[in-house]
Design a protein around this motif. Structure first.
Motif, PDB file in Angstrom:
ATOM      1  N   SER A 163      -0.607  -9.604  -6.246  1.00 36.74           N
ATOM      2  CA  SER A 163       0.062  -9.510  -7.541  1.00 36.74           C
ATOM      3  C   SER A 163      -0.896  -8.960  -8.594  1.00 36.74           C
ATOM      4  CB  SER A 163       0.597 -10.882  -7.949  1.00 36.74           C
ATOM      5  OG  SER A 163      -0.461 -11.821  -8.066  1.00 36.74           O
ATOM      6  N   ALA A 164      -2.180  -9.267  -8.496  1.00 31.29           N
ATOM      7  CA  ALA A 164      -3.154  -8.752  -9.459  1.00 31.29           C
ATOM      8  C   ALA A 164      -3.288  -7.233  -9.347  1.00 31.29           C
ATOM      9  CB  ALA A 164      -4.510  -9.426  -9.238  1.00 31.29           C
ATOM     10  N   GLN A 165      -3.325  -6.725  -8.103  1.00 34.22           N
ATOM     11  CA  GLN A 165      -3.425  -5.286  -7.904  1.00 34.22           C
ATOM     12  C   GLN A 165      -2.164  -4.583  -8.409  1.00 34.22           C
ATOM     13  OE1 GLN A 165      -6.028  -3.721  -7.052  1.00 34.22           O
ATOM     14  NE2 GLN A 165      -7.337  -5.056  -5.831  1.00 34.22           N
ATOM     15  N   LEU A 166      -0.992  -5.184  -8.164  1.00 41.43           N
ATOM     16  CA  LEU A 166       0.270  -4.617  -8.629  1.00 41.43           C
ATOM     17  C   LEU A 166       0.291  -4.531 -10.156  1.00 41.43           C
ATOM     18  CD1 LEU A 166       2.627  -6.601  -6.239  1.00 41.43           C
ATOM     19  CD2 LEU A 166       2.266  -4.128  -6.198  1.00 41.43           C
ATOM     20  N   LEU A 167      -0.150  -5.596 -10.804  1.00 40.92           N
ATOM     21  CA  LEU A 167      -0.160  -5.621 -12.259  1.00 40.92           C
ATOM     22  C   LEU A 167      -1.143  -4.582 -12.813  1.00 40.92           C
ATOM     23  CD1 LEU A 167       1.263  -7.185 -14.478  1.00 40.92           C
ATOM     24  CD2 LEU A 167      -0.656  -8.800 -14.495  1.00 40.92           C
ATOM     25  N   LYS A 168      -2.255  -4.398 -12.137  1.00 42.32           N
ATOM     26  CA  LYS A 168      -3.241  -3.406 -12.563  1.00 42.32           C
ATOM     27  C   LYS A 168      -2.643  -1.999 -12.506  1.00 42.32           C
ATOM     28  CE  LYS A 168      -7.899  -1.687 -11.469  1.00 42.32           C
ATOM     29  NZ  LYS A 168      -9.061  -1.824 -10.548  1.00 42.32           N
ATOM     30  N   PHE A 169      -1.928  -1.687 -11.435  1.00 43.14           N
ATOM     31  CA  PHE A 169      -1.309  -0.361 -11.305  1.00 43.14           C
ATOM     32  C   PHE A 169      -0.232  -0.179 -12.381  1.00 43.14           C
ATOM     33  CE2 PHE A 169       1.784   2.679  -9.652  1.00 43.14           C
ATOM     34  CZ  PHE A 169       0.950   3.710  -9.230  1.00 43.14           C
ATOM     35  N   TYR A 170       0.602  -1.204 -12.557  1.00 42.78           N
ATOM     36  CA  TYR A 170       1.664  -1.152 -13.556  1.00 42.78           C
ATOM     37  C   TYR A 170       1.091  -0.918 -14.955  1.00 42.78           C
ATOM     38  CZ  TYR A 170       5.361  -3.042 -16.603  1.00 42.78           C
ATOM     39  OH  TYR A 170       6.286  -3.240 -17.601  1.00 42.78           O
ATOM     40  N   ARG A 171       0.063  -1.646 -15.311  1.00 37.73           N
ATOM     41  CA  ARG A 171      -0.521  -1.521 -16.648  1.00 37.73           C
ATOM     42  C   ARG A 171      -1.232  -0.185 -16.862  1.00 37.73           C
ATOM     43  NH1 ARG A 171      -2.905  -7.729 -17.046  1.00 37.73           N
ATOM     44  NH2 ARG A 171      -0.951  -8.701 -17.760  1.00 37.73           N
ATOM     45  N   ALA A 172      -1.644   0.431 -15.770  1.00 34.58           N
ATOM     46  CA  ALA A 172      -2.330   1.718 -15.890  1.00 34.58           C
ATOM     47  C   ALA A 172      -1.359   2.863 -16.158  1.00 34.58           C
ATOM     48  CB  ALA A 172      -3.138   2.008 -14.630  1.00 34.58           C
ATOM     49  N   TRP A 173      -0.187   2.826 -15.516  1.00 32.21           N
ATOM     50  CA  TRP A 173       0.652   4.023 -15.491  1.00 32.21           C
ATOM     51  C   TRP A 173       2.047   3.868 -16.103  1.00 32.21           C
ATOM     52  CZ3 TRP A 173      -1.903   8.230 -14.739  1.00 32.21           C
ATOM     53  CH2 TRP A 173      -3.064   8.209 -13.955  1.00 32.21           C
TER      54      TRP A 173
END
Length: 883
Positions: free
Chosen positions: A192-202
Motif C-alpha cells: 500500500s505504501a508503494q501504491l500511494l507513492k506512485f499515486y502521489r507522484a503522477w
C-alpha cells in the motif's frame, strides 16, 4: 500502370471529398488553472455521455512490475470523501458502464452514463482525484483479484509469447516494463505504501486530459468540470524516464498452445507516434492486411487459416507483428517461410500504389465511423490527444493524405528486416480428452460475507427519488418489402455514414441435413470469394473505391459513407444474393474448413461446449450436432447450393439500417437491389424442441498451458423470452452481478474473498429455451469454495426478500442501461435484430423496463424460488481441475 494511376486518382479524389465532408462535431476545450485539460465533444446519438480521464503515466513510470496496474485497481476501493460502497452504488444506479485501463504511457478511467447523470460521473471521478484510500487492508483484499487477472493472461500462449517478443524488440525502454504485473511481485513487493507513492507522484490534474463525449452542451459541461475539479491542486511532476533502444537481434520463441491452430508471429521494431514515418507505417500495415495483397489474401488461397499485420505503437517506438495461423497438421515453419517470402517480395518490388491509396481512404473514413459510438468517440479523442499528442483525431488526416507509395516502400525496407525479426511459434498441443471428474459438487456454505451500504451522497440520491422508465429516443420506420424482407430504418445524422445489419433466421444444428454438418459454415465462407459480376479481388477493389466494408452470410452487413450508400447496397446485394460458387474456390474452402476442424475437435473450448450440451440436454438433441472433418470433406458443391437455396430466404430476413439516410431512400434502395430475391419452398423448421430440466453434473476439461481454472455453472430454465418471469429474473440478475462491488457475487467472490477477477451471471432465453449461468475464473483450490458462495447467495435470494434499498438500486441500474444500449449504431442494430428474431415489439426494451420497475421483492423472490436450482448446476471447469 495506366490503370493503377487511374485508380489512384479516383481514390485520391474521394479521399479529399471525405476529408471535406466529415461531420464537424461541436467541440469545447479548456485548460483549468490547475492544468487539467478538458475536451468536450457533442454527439446526440443517444442521451448518453462518456467521461474519460487520462492520467499521462502508465507502466513506463513504475519501479515495480504491475505497480501502475495495481494503482488502477485500488482507485475503485474508495477515497477520503467517498467510500467504496458509495462509489459503486452511486455509479451503479445510473446503469452505467465503467472501467479502467493501464497502458505503458497512460492510465484511463471512464464512466458511460445517461447524460442526465453526468454530474454523478464527474463527482465520482473527483472523489478519487485526491485522497484515494490505498490501505493495507484494501490492498490485501485486491491482491486476489489482480493475481487472477494475471493468471488469466498467463493462461494464453500468444500473450506469453508477446511479452517475450516485446522484451526483445523494445527491451530497456520504459514501454517494455511489465504492465500487467506478476503474481510474485503482487504478493511480495507491491505494498500500500508503494501504491500511494506512485499515486502521489503522477495523479495530478496537470498530468491529465479529461475527454467528455456525448449528448451534452460543451460550454456548460466545461463550467461544471471547473466547478467540481477546479480546487484540485496541481503538483510538480517527476522527471520522465528516457527512451534508449538497445541493438536488436533476431530470435525465435516457442510455446505450446491450447488453441485449435498453429500460429506464428513475426515481430519488427517499427516507428513510434512521434516519428515522421508513423503514418506511412500504419498505411503499410493496412496494405498487408488487405485481402487484395498477397499477404492478406493468403487465406483465400488455402495456405493459411488467417493472416494479419498489426501494430502496437508508443511515442518513440512501435512494434509491428505479422501473424499467421495454419491447421494443426501444418508445421509452423511452413507459414513462417510463406510470410517472410511474401514480405520479401514486396521489399523487392514495392507495394502496389492502388493499395496505398485504398488504405489512406479507409484510414480517413474510419475517423468518421468511430463517431457512430459515443464511447468509441471518447476513446478516439483520448487516443489522439492523450496518447498520440495530437490536437484532435482529425490531425491525422493531413499526415495520411501526404503518404505516398514511395514513403510506404521506404518504411518497409527500413523497418522490416528479416535479419532482425523476432519470431514466436505457438504450437497446438491438445490431448482431446476429458479428465475424470474431480472436486464433485461444492459443499454447502451459507456463510455469506455481509454487504454494508452507506447512504448515497446527496448528488446521487435524486436518481432513486425520481426513478422512471426512460423515454423512447428512436424514431423507427418498420416495413415489409414486397418479397417479405422486414426493413427497419433509424435515421441518424451524427456522422455521414450508414450501417446496415441483416439477419436471416436460421439454426444449422436444426436445419443441416444429416451427414452434412458444417455446410452452413462452408457456404458462408464461400460468399466473399466472388459474385456473378466480380471475382474476389475485383469485388474488394470496388469496395475499396468507396471505403466500404461488407459481411456476407446468414448474418450480413455493410458499413459505408452515406455518399456511397447506393453503391454499397448494390455490392452487398451482389455478394449476398449472387455468389459465384466457383468449384475451385469450393475445393479451397472445403479443404481449409476440414483442416481447421482437425484442431477444433481436440481444443478445450470445443470439448467444453460439447460436454456442456451433453450434460444439459437429452441424447439426440440438435445442440449435440457438430461439424467434423469427415462431414465437411464429404460435402459437394451441390450440397452447398442446396443449403443456400433452402436457408437464404427473404421471408426469414430482417435488415436494420441506421445512419445518414431516410426511410424512403433506404426502402427504395433495398427494393431495387434486394427486391428480386425470391422464396424457394416452404419455411424450414428452425427451432429446437423444448427440453426437461437438467440433472447436476461435473466435467473437467484439460487445457494445455492454462494456469487458471475457467468455471461455468449452467442450468436449463423452463422459461421463454416472452415469459412474465423474465422481468423479475432480470432484476434478480442485476442484484447478483450488476454494478460491480454493489452486487452480491462481486462483493463476495472478488471484493471480500479475492477468488475471482471477474464474475458474470446471466439469464437468457429465446422462443423455446432458457438458461441461467454463472461464470468466473480462479485458482483450482478456489473452484469449489467460490461455487459454494454462489449457491449460498442464490439460496439467500430464494429464502429472503431482497432488501428494499438493494431492490431499488438494482431497478435503477436496469433503467439506466436502456439508453446506454442505444449509444452506438451497433448496439441499436443488435437490439432491433434480436427483437425481430423473437417476434417481439421493437420497443421491447421499454416494455421490459416497465415490468422490471413494477417487480416487487416478493415477485423476485418467488421467481428465484420457482426457476433457479442452486444444487442442479452443470459445472464445466476448463484448465486445472478443482482440488
Amino acid at each position: 500502370m495506366r490503370i493503377a494511376r487511374c485508380i489512384g486518382a479516383i481514390a485520391l479524389g474521394m479521399l479529399f471529398t471525405i476529408a471535406a465532408a466529415q461531420a464537424a462535431p461541436e467541440v469545447g476545450r479548456a485548460t483549468l488553472s490547475n492544468g487539467l485539460r478538458v475536451i468536450v465533444v457533442r454527439n446526440t446519438l443517444a442521451p448518453v455521455v462518456t467521461a474519460m480521464i487520462n492520467y499521462e503515466a502508465g507502466s513506463d513510470e513504475q519501479w515495480i512490475p504491475g505497480l501502475a496496474h495495481a494503482t488502477e485497481h485500488m482507485m475503485f476501493r474508495g477515497s477520503a470523501s467517498l467510500s467504496s460502497s458509495q462509489l459503486m452504488d452511486a455509479v451503479g444506479i445510473t446503469g452505467g458502464d465503467f472501467d479502467a485501463d493501464t497502458t505503458p504511457t497512460v492510465t484511463q478511467y471512464f464512466f458511460t452514463v445517461p447524460s442526465e447523470y453526468l454530474e454523478i460521473a464527474l463527482r465520482a471521478e473527483r472523489s478519487r482525484a485526491t485522497g484515494v484510500l490505498m490501505t493495507p487492508q484494501g490492498w490485501a483484499q485486491e491482491r486476489g483479484p489482480i493475481t487472477q487477472e494475471v493468471q488469466q493472461d498467463n493462461s494464453d500462449a500468444l500473450n506469453r509469447l508477446f511479452v517475450k517478443m516485446q522484451q526483445r524488440l523494445i527491451g530497456g525502454t520504459p514501454y517494455a516494463k511489465n504492465t500487467l504485473g506478476t503474481v510474485a511481485d503482487f504478493l511480495h513487493r507491491v505494498s500500500s505504501a508503494q501504491l500511494l507513492k506512485f499515486y502521489r507522484a503522477w495523479y495530478h490534474p496537470n498530468n491529465a486530459v479529461y475527454v467528455i463525449a456525448g449528448d451534452v452542451d460543451p460550454a456548460a459541461t466545461i463550467e461544471k468540470v471547473k466547478e467540481i475539479f477546479g480546487d484540485v491542486p496541481a503538483s510538480a511532476l517527476p522527471a520522465r524516464q528516457p527512451v534508449r533502444l538497445r541493438p536488436l537481434e533476431g530470435t525465435v520463441f516457442h510455446d505450446t498452445s491450447d488453441q485449435p491452430y498453429n500460429a506464428v508471429a513475426l515481430g519488427y521494431r517499427f516507428p513510434g507516434y512521434d516519428s515522421p514515418d508513423y503514418a506511412a507505417g500504419e498505411i503499410l500495415a493496412d496494405v498487408f492486411s488487405s485481402q487484395r495483397s498477397t499477404f492478406g489474401g493468403l487465406p483465400f488461397t488455402g495456405k493459411a487459416l488467417a493472416t494479419q499485420f498489426v501494430t502496437q505503437t508508443y511515442p518513440k517506438v512501435g512494434i509491428a507483428v505479422a501473424f499467421g495461423a495454419v491447421p494443426v497438421t501444418t508445421p509452423p515453419q511452413t507459414i513462417d517461410r510463406q510470410l517472410r517470402g511474401l514480405i520479401e517480395g514486396y521489399r523487392k518490388t514495392g507495394v502496389p500504389a492502388d493499395l496505398v491509396e485504398a488504405a489512406k481512404l479507409r484510414e480517413i473514413s474510419e475517423l468518421e465511423f468511430n463517431a457512430n459510438s459515443i464511447e468509441g468517440l471518447a476513446n478516439e479523442w483520448s487516443q489522439a490527444v492523450a496518447i498520440q499528442g495530437l490536437s484532435s483525431p482529425d490531425a491525422m488526416i493531413e499526415r495520411y493524405k501526404a503518404v505516398t507509395a514511395a514513403d510506404v516502400d521506404r518504411v518497409l525496407r527500413r523497418y522490416i528486416d528479416d535479419r532482425r525479426v523476432v519470431a514466436a511459434y505457438a504450437v497446438s498441443k491438445n490431448k482431446g480428452t476429458l479428465a475424470a471428474a474431480s472436486g464433485q459438487p461444492a459443499k454447502e456454505n451459507n456463510a455469506i460475507p455481509p454487504s454494508s451500504h452507506e447512504p448515497l451522497p446527496a448528488w446521487a440520491q435524486h436518481v432513486l427519488d425520481n426513478l422512471g422508465v426512460p423515454e423512447q429516443t428512436l424514431s423507427l420506420s418498420d416495413v415489409r418489402l414486397s418479397n417479405g424482407i422486414r426493413l427497419i430504418v433509424q435515421p441518424e445524422h451524427v456522422t455521414h455514414t450508414v450501417v446496415v445489419a441483416g439477419e436471416i433466421r436460421n439454426d444449422p444444428q436444426v436445419q443441416e441435413p444429416v451427414g452434412q454438418e458444417g455446410v452452413a459454415d462452408v457456404t458462408a465462407s464461400l460468399l466473399p470469394y466472388g459474385t456473378a459480376s466480380y471475382d474476389r479481388l475485383a469485388l474488394q477493389a470496388e469496395l475499396d473505391k468507396i471505403a466500404a466494408t461488407t459481411e456476407a452470410g446468414t448474418s450480413f452487413g455493410l458499413d459505408v459513407l452515406s455518399s456511397s450508400f447506393e453503391r454499397g447496397v448494390q455490392l452487398l446485394a451482389d455478394e449476398e444474393l449472387h455468389p459465384a460458387f466457383d468449384p475451385a474456390n469450393f475445393g479451397i474452402v472445403r479443404t481449409q474448413s476440414a483442416g481447421e476442424l482437425v484442431g477444433v475437435m481436440t481444443a478445450p473450448d470445443h470439448l467444453a461446449e460439447v460436454a456442456q450440451n451433453k450434460a444439459l440436454f437429452p441424447a439426440g438433441d440438435p445442440s449435440q450436432r457438430y461439424a467434423t472433418p469427415k462431414s465437411v470433406n464429404a460435402l459437394t458443391l451441390a450440397d452447398v447450393k442446396s443449403w443456400y437455396a433452402s436457408a437464404y430466404r427473404p421471408d426469414l430476413t430482417t435488415i436494420v439500417v441506421i445512419g445518414d439516410t431516410s426511410p424512403e431512400a433506404a426502402r427504395a434502395l433495398f427494393e431495387k437491389y434486394f427486391g428480386a430475391w425470391t422464396v424457394t419452398g416452404p419455411k424450414p423448421k428452425i427451432e429446437p424442441p423444448a427440453v426437461p430440466p437438467n440433472a447436476p453434473a461435473q466435467v473437467n476439461v484439460p487445457a494445455t498451458g492454462r494456469v487458471q481454472s475457467s468455471v461455468r455453472l449452467v442450468q436449463t430454465l423452463p422459461i421463454v423470452r416472452s415469459d412474465p418471469a423474465w422481468a423479475p429474473l432480470q432484476v434478480a440478475n442485476a442484484v447478483l452481478s450488476g454494478g460491480f462491488y454493489s452486487s452480491l457475487l462481486y462483493h463476495t467472490l472478488r471484493e471480500v474473498h479475492g477468488y475471482a477477477y471477474d464474475v458474470e451471471s446471466r439469464v437468457s432465453a429465446d422462443r423455446v429455451r432458457g438458461l441461467f449461468a454463472v461464470e468466473y475464473g480462479c485458482e483450482p483450490q478456489n473452484v469449489l469454495p467460490a461455487q459454494a458462495q454462489v449457491q449460498a447467495v442464490l439460496g439467500q435470494l430464494q429464502r429472503e426478500p431482497i432488501a428494499a434499498d438493494r431492490l431499488l438500486r438494482s431497478k435503477a441500474l436496469l433503467m439506466g442501461e436502456v439508453p446506454i444500449r442505444e449509444s452506438s449504431y451497433d448496439g441499436v442494430a443488435a437490439q432491433l435484430l434480436r427483437y425481430s428474431a423473437l417476434d417481439m415489439p421493437l420497443d421491447q426494451n421499454l416494455v421490459d423496463a416497465r415490468a422490471e420497475l413494477q417487480a416487487s421483492a416478493a415477485t423476485v423472490q418467488a421467481a428465484m424460488a420457482k426457476y433457479i436450482r442452486p444444487s442442479a448446476f452443470v459445472r464445466i471447469v476448463t484448465g486445472p481441475p478443482p482440488r
